[in-house]
Every structure is written in structure tokens, then in C-alpha cells.
Scaffold this motif. Structure first.
Motif: not given
Length: 127
Positions: A18-19, A22-28, A38-41
Motif C-alpha cells: 500500500x503506497x 509505505x510512504x508514511x512508514x518510510x517517514x516514521x 522500501x519496496x512494494x513487493x
């Protein structure tokens, strides 16, 4: 009074399909002072893990294609001491973390404090 020691920077791989999540987690993760790729799969994550040593894998269990559980098994073939945080919206996977390894289940939704606690729980001892 002693000041608490700051956690050393960890190298983290994040796999989340989930984009927005994922982007929120990268920021955190970056906000906590760690580096993250990060990767989507799972397949792209495995390709990275085959060539790069990391401290912690943060993965969704409900990935499309290869499940997060199978992904973790394959990732540990590549890096046997890999520590894993499973981030999932379902508690049905709770048996996955009872495998005697450095693995934590982080149930969605979660906040910064819960993420930090999960990372600290699996961080390598030298960190």
C-alpha cells in the motif's frame, strides 16, 4: 541522573504494497533516525536482500503474490540473522511470531511509539 542512550541508526528494509502506508512508514522510520529502503513487493525486497546486509526487515504479511510469511522465510535463507517486524492489519498471523526467532508482530493501525518499540525489540544486541 543519566541521559538515556540514543539507539544507533539501523539499516531497515520495508516491504509494503500500500503506497500510502509505505510512504508514511518510510517517514516514521527516518524520523527515528534510521535508514530505510522500501519496496512494494516481496520479490524486489528479496533481490535487494541478496546483495545488501540489513539489520531489520519490516514487512506486511498480506503482500500480493508471495505472502509476507513466505517472504520472511526466503529472506532468512539469504540473511539468517535477519530481525523481522511484521506489520499487519490482521491478528490472525500471531502464530508466525512464535518461531523462536527475533520477530515481532506490529498490528495496524499503530503509531510512532509502537513502531519504535517494535524496532527496539528486535534490534541487534550491538545496537
Amino acid at each position: 541522573m543519566q541521559t538515556p542512550k540514543r539507539q544507533a541508526s539501523l539499516k531497515i528494509v520495508l516491504v509494503e504494497d500500500n503506497w500510502d502506508t509505505r510512504t508514511t512508514l518510510v517517514e516514521l522510520v527516518r524520523g527515528l533516525g534510521h535508514s530505510v529502503v522500501d519496496f512494494e513487493n516481496a520479490e524486489d525486497g528479496l533481490a535487494y536482500l541478496a546483495s545488501e546486509e540489513v539489520d531489520i526487515l519490516v514487512a506486511d504479511l498480506g503482500l500480493p503474490g508471495m505472502s509476507g510469511e513466505l517472504f520472511a522465510v526466503e529472506a532468512r535463507v539469504l540473511q539468517p540473522t535477519l530481525r523481522i517486524v511484521f506489520a499487519t492489519g490482521s491478528e490472525a498471523f500471531s502464530s508466525v511470531v512464535n518461531d523462536g526467532t527475533s520477530t515481532v508482530l506490529l498490528c495496524k493501525p499503530f503509531g510512532l511509539k509502537e513502531l519504535e518499540a517494535a524496532l527496539l525489540a528486535v534490534a541487534p544486541p550491538s545496537r
